[in-house]
Write a protein that holds these residues in place. Structure first.
Motif, mmCIF file in Angstrom:
data_model
loop_
_atom_site.group_PDB
_atom_site.id
_atom_site.type_symbol
_atom_site.label_atom_id
_atom_site.label_comp_id
_atom_site.label_asym_id
_atom_site.label_seq_id
_atom_site.Cartn_x
_atom_site.Cartn_y
_atom_site.Cartn_z
ATOM 1 N N TYR A 259 0.834 -1.196 0.000
ATOM 2 C CA TYR A 259 0.000 0.000 0.000
ATOM 3 C C TYR A 259 0.870 1.246 0.000
ATOM 4 O O TYR A 259 2.028 1.243 0.404
ATOM 5 N N SER A 260 0.255 2.314 -0.494
ATOM 6 C CA SER A 260 0.862 3.640 -0.471
ATOM 7 C C SER A 260 -0.245 4.604 -0.070
ATOM 8 O O SER A 260 -1.342 4.568 -0.639
ATOM 9 N N GLN A 261 0.015 5.442 0.928
ATOM 10 C CA GLN A 261 -1.025 6.367 1.345
ATOM 11 C C GLN A 261 -0.434 7.719 1.731
ATOM 12 O O GLN A 261 0.736 7.812 2.109
ATOM 13 N N LYS A 262 -1.276 8.735 1.613
ATOM 14 C CA LYS A 262 -0.851 10.106 1.883
ATOM 15 C C LYS A 262 -1.888 10.796 2.750
ATOM 16 O O LYS A 262 -3.088 10.709 2.493
ATOM 17 N N ILE A 263 -1.412 11.466 3.774
ATOM 18 C CA ILE A 263 -2.237 12.300 4.636
ATOM 19 C C ILE A 263 -1.670 13.715 4.590
ATOM 20 O O ILE A 263 -0.472 13.900 4.780
ATOM 21 N N ASP A 264 -2.510 14.688 4.312
ATOM 22 C CA ASP A 264 -2.060 16.082 4.278
ATOM 23 C C ASP A 264 -2.309 16.739 5.631
ATOM 24 O O ASP A 264 -3.432 16.726 6.142
ATOM 25 N N LEU A 265 -1.258 17.325 6.192
ATOM 26 C CA LEU A 265 -1.365 18.093 7.429
ATOM 27 C C LEU A 265 -1.084 19.561 7.119
ATOM 28 O O LEU A 265 -0.301 19.881 6.222
ATOM 29 N N GLU A 266 -1.699 20.447 7.883
ATOM 30 C CA GLU A 266 -1.527 21.874 7.656
ATOM 31 C C GLU A 266 -1.061 22.548 8.939
ATOM 32 O O GLU A 266 -1.753 22.519 9.959
#
Length: 290
Positions: A259-266
């Protein structure tokens, strides 16, 4: 004194395991325990640091991921018609590959919606103890090898599924600010973690492939954060791609989950323009069924 025993509350009977597996397609192959290794790349604010200072954390890890069937169909009651959902629940434990220190714990479900729901039939629900809950929706497809295409390995480095770690920091970013993310410090897997998966696939032949894609885009999903997270490192977006693979390697065949996953944080204001810097947290892993 009465000795009468009150009746037990009604329960929903579970289907036989074989029947449940048929209903779970394409989630059936997830069932069981998977173990392997992965890589996490994330930036976090530097407490007490100067303006917009951060720490880049790169963690090779070991992972155990277990899936089990919910056991019965779940009815959603509608005004005109009902829909019935099947699914699996999962428990994920990620630990440092050297110290075995816990890095991430997650529980959740993958759900399969009926065909009448349209193209978005896969749902991922995840609960993370930082104080985040994720609801992501998406689709699935299956590919099998053939004489003209003996290897159906996923193109993990293709542009449409490549997850870069470089933050969106604005138009006037100071010189060398993003160097840690560009592979100039620590190697190419930091700039593009999917390289980790590509290196494994290079030596393998995938003869059967099921792809599950879910995200919080388009208004069908969302991320909910506790107030502290919203204020300091708000999670605004999530996307994951799971590849369930039947791998042929020399004289053996085994099941592999990547798997490959991305979470965007600000957090932190952008340089030279309005808004906050978007910091991608990218995680990749390659696991085999035990």
């Amino acid at each position: 004194m009465s000795t009468h025993t009150p009746p037990l509350p009604p329960v929903r009977a579970s289907s036989a395991l074989e029947e449940t597996a048929n209903d779970l397609n394409p989630l059936a192959d997830l069932l069981g325990t998977w173990m392997g290794k992965g890589l996490s790349v994330i930036a976090v604010p530097k407490a007490g640091g100067k303006d917009r200072e951060f720490i880049l954390k790169v963690n090779p890890f070991i992972e155990t991921l277990t899936f089990s069937p919910i056991g019965a169909q779940v009815p959603n009651r509608g005004e005109i018609a009902d829909e019935f959902i099947f699914g699996v629940e999962y428990h994920q434990r990620i630990a440092d590959d050297k110290t075995n220190e816990a890095l991430h714990i997650e529980t959740g479900m993958f759900l399969l919606l009926p065909a009448t729901s349209g193209s978005k039939r896969i749902v991922r629900q995840a609960s993370i103890p930082h104080g985040n809950v994720i609801l992501a929706m998406g689709s699935f497809f299956n590919e099998q090898s053939s004489p003209t295409r003996p290897n159906v390995a996923p193109p993990v480095m293709a542009e449409d599924i490549r997850f870069s770690t470089v933050p969106d920091a604005g138009k006037d970013v100071p010189l060398d600010y993003a160097d840690p993310f560009l592979g100039r410090i620590g190697g190419s897997e930091i700039a593009q973690p999917n390289t980790f998966l590509a290196n494994i696939l290079r030596e393998q032949t995938v003869v059967d492939l099921t792809t599950l894609i879910t995200d919080t885009d388009g208004g069908d999903g969302d991320v909910v954060n506790i107030p502290f997270i919203r204020k300091n490192a708000n999670v605004s977006f999530f996307k994951s791609i799971f590849w369930i693979e039947t791998v042929k390697l020399q004289d053996s065949t085994f099941q592999q989950l990547q798997y490959s996953q991305k979470i965007d944080l600000e957090f932190f204001k952008k340089f030279g323009e309005p808004g906050l810097i978007t910091w991608p947290h990218v995680t990749v892993a390659s696991l085999t069924k035990q």
